[in-house]
Every structure is written in structure tokens, then in C-alpha cells.
Motif scaffolding. Structure first.
Motif, PDB file in Angstrom:
ATOM      1  N   SER A  13      -3.040  12.924  -2.663  1.00 64.61           N
ATOM      2  CA  SER A  13      -3.552  13.024  -4.027  1.00 64.61           C
ATOM      3  C   SER A  13      -3.588  11.682  -4.747  1.00 64.61           C
ATOM      4  O   SER A  13      -4.225  11.552  -5.787  1.00 64.61           O
ATOM      5  N   TYR A  14      -2.903  10.665  -4.175  1.00 63.77           N
ATOM      6  CA  TYR A  14      -2.783   9.390  -4.874  1.00 63.77           C
ATOM      7  C   TYR A  14      -2.483   8.272  -3.866  1.00 63.77           C
ATOM      8  O   TYR A  14      -1.749   8.477  -2.902  1.00 63.77           O
ATOM      9  N   ALA A  15      -3.048   7.108  -4.121  1.00 63.38           N
ATOM     10  CA  ALA A  15      -2.705   5.894  -3.377  1.00 63.38           C
ATOM     11  C   ALA A  15      -2.655   4.748  -4.379  1.00 63.38           C
ATOM     12  O   ALA A  15      -3.388   4.738  -5.369  1.00 63.38           O
ATOM     13  N   ALA A  16      -1.767   3.783  -4.118  1.00 59.76           N
ATOM     14  CA  ALA A  16      -1.654   2.599  -4.965  1.00 59.76           C
ATOM     15  C   ALA A  16      -1.676   1.366  -4.075  1.00 59.76           C
ATOM     16  O   ALA A  16      -0.998   1.322  -3.053  1.00 59.76           O
ATOM     17  N   ILE A  17      -2.469   0.387  -4.477  1.00 60.57           N
ATOM     18  CA  ILE A  17      -2.572  -0.878  -3.762  1.00 60.57           C
ATOM     19  C   ILE A  17      -2.161  -1.962  -4.751  1.00 60.57           C
ATOM     20  O   ILE A  17      -2.762  -2.100  -5.820  1.00 60.57           O
ATOM     21  N   ASN A  18      -1.104  -2.714  -4.427  1.00 61.63           N
ATOM     22  CA  ASN A  18      -0.607  -3.769  -5.306  1.00 61.63           C
ATOM     23  C   ASN A  18      -1.070  -5.125  -4.798  1.00 61.63           C
ATOM     24  O   ASN A  18      -0.948  -5.427  -3.606  1.00 61.63           O
ATOM     25  N   ILE A  56       0.871  -1.177   0.000  1.00 65.42           N
ATOM     26  CA  ILE A  56       0.000   0.000   0.000  1.00 65.42           C
ATOM     27  C   ILE A  56       0.905   1.223   0.000  1.00 65.42           C
ATOM     28  O   ILE A  56       1.796   1.334   0.847  1.00 65.42           O
ATOM     29  N   ASP A  57       0.714   2.114  -0.949  1.00 64.27           N
ATOM     30  CA  ASP A  57       1.434   3.392  -0.992  1.00 64.27           C
ATOM     31  C   ASP A  57       0.399   4.508  -0.978  1.00 64.27           C
ATOM     32  O   ASP A  57      -0.546   4.473  -1.766  1.00 64.27           O
ATOM     33  N   TRP A  58       0.596   5.490  -0.098  1.00 63.70           N
ATOM     34  CA  TRP A  58      -0.347   6.608   0.009  1.00 63.70           C
ATOM     35  C   TRP A  58       0.474   7.875   0.143  1.00 63.70           C
ATOM     36  O   TRP A  58       1.193   8.055   1.128  1.00 63.70           O
ATOM     37  N   GLU A  59       0.402   8.745  -0.858  1.00 66.39           N
ATOM     38  CA  GLU A  59       1.205   9.968  -0.860  1.00 66.39           C
ATOM     39  C   GLU A  59       0.790  10.882   0.280  1.00 66.39           C
ATOM     40  O   GLU A  59      -0.388  10.972   0.620  1.00 66.39           O
ATOM     41  N   ASP A  60       1.778  11.556   0.855  1.00 65.02           N
ATOM     42  CA  ASP A  60       1.491  12.405   2.008  1.00 65.02           C
ATOM     43  C   ASP A  60       0.626  13.614   1.669  1.00 65.02           C
ATOM     44  O   ASP A  60      -0.020  14.177   2.536  1.00 65.02           O
ATOM     45  N   ASN A  61       0.559  13.997   0.401  1.00 63.98           N
ATOM     46  CA  ASN A  61      -0.339  15.096   0.026  1.00 63.98           C
ATOM     47  C   ASN A  61      -1.755  14.606  -0.274  1.00 63.98           C
ATOM     48  O   ASN A  61      -2.625  15.386  -0.655  1.00 63.98           O
TER      49      ASN A  61
END
Length: 102
Positions: free
Chosen positions: A16-21, A9-14
Motif C-alpha cells: 500500500s505504500y513505498a518510500a524512497i529517501n 527504499i522502504d516498501w510495505e509488505d501489503n
């Protein structure tokens, strides 16, 4: 996605975007992109969390756990499994097939 594995799980600190692999039961890697639209941030809500080291997919790849339930729509993703349960709400949610080496 059900019975697949949550890889990251990646979630940008601003916000504006998150990615779930995810690794699917068919052995394909997919990425779910959550993108903010307009003034609406990407929101991630954890209902309960259980991150543990040492979990692996059926082929030995490190993961956060097996996915046991989920729901996806154009603006919301819910996943539940060994890792806990979380919701992602965004302006747009898209599924993309990925190269296994990404």
C-alpha cells in the motif's frame, strides 16, 4: 535528483505504500512517497540490482549509490544509478522535503 544519492527504499509488505529517501546534490533530504489508491497496489520492479556495502555520499553518509538518471510523474518513478534500475508505479507519487535527522 540526478547526481544525488539513494539513501533507502522502504516498501510495505501489503503493497500500500513505498518510500524512497534521497539526498539531493544541494544537500537536502527528500522522501518520495508512493501510495496505493483504490485497488491498485504499489508495484516495484527491479530491472537490475547492484546493492553494495561501503558506498557513501560526498559528506560521508552511507548510501545505496549515486543517482545517474531518473524520471518522475504523478504515478510513476524510475531511478537508475550505482544501485541498478527500478520503477515504482502507484496511484499517487509525491515528493516531500525531510528533516536531515529523520
Amino acid at each position: 535528483m540526478i547526481n544525488g544519492y539513494l539513501l533507502s527504499i522502504d516498501w510495505e509488505d501489503n503493497r500500500s505504500y513505498a518510500a524512497i529517501n534521497i539526498l539531493t546534490v544541494e544537500g537536502k533530504k527528500i522522501r518520495i512517497d508512493a501510495v496505493a489508491l483504490g485497488v491498485n497496489d504499489v508495484q516495484v520492479s527491479f530491472h537490475y540490482v547492484s546493492f553494495r556495502a561501503g558506498l557513501h555520499t560526498h559528506d560521508g553518509r552511507a548510501c545505496l549509490g549515486e543517482i545517474e538518471g531518473g524520471n518522475i510523474s504523478t504515478d510513476r518513478l524510475t531511478l537508475e544509478g550505482d544501485f541498478g534500475c527500478f520503477d515504482v508505479v502507484a496511484g499517487r507519487i509525491e515528493i516531500t522535503a525531510c528533516d536531515m535527522h529523520e
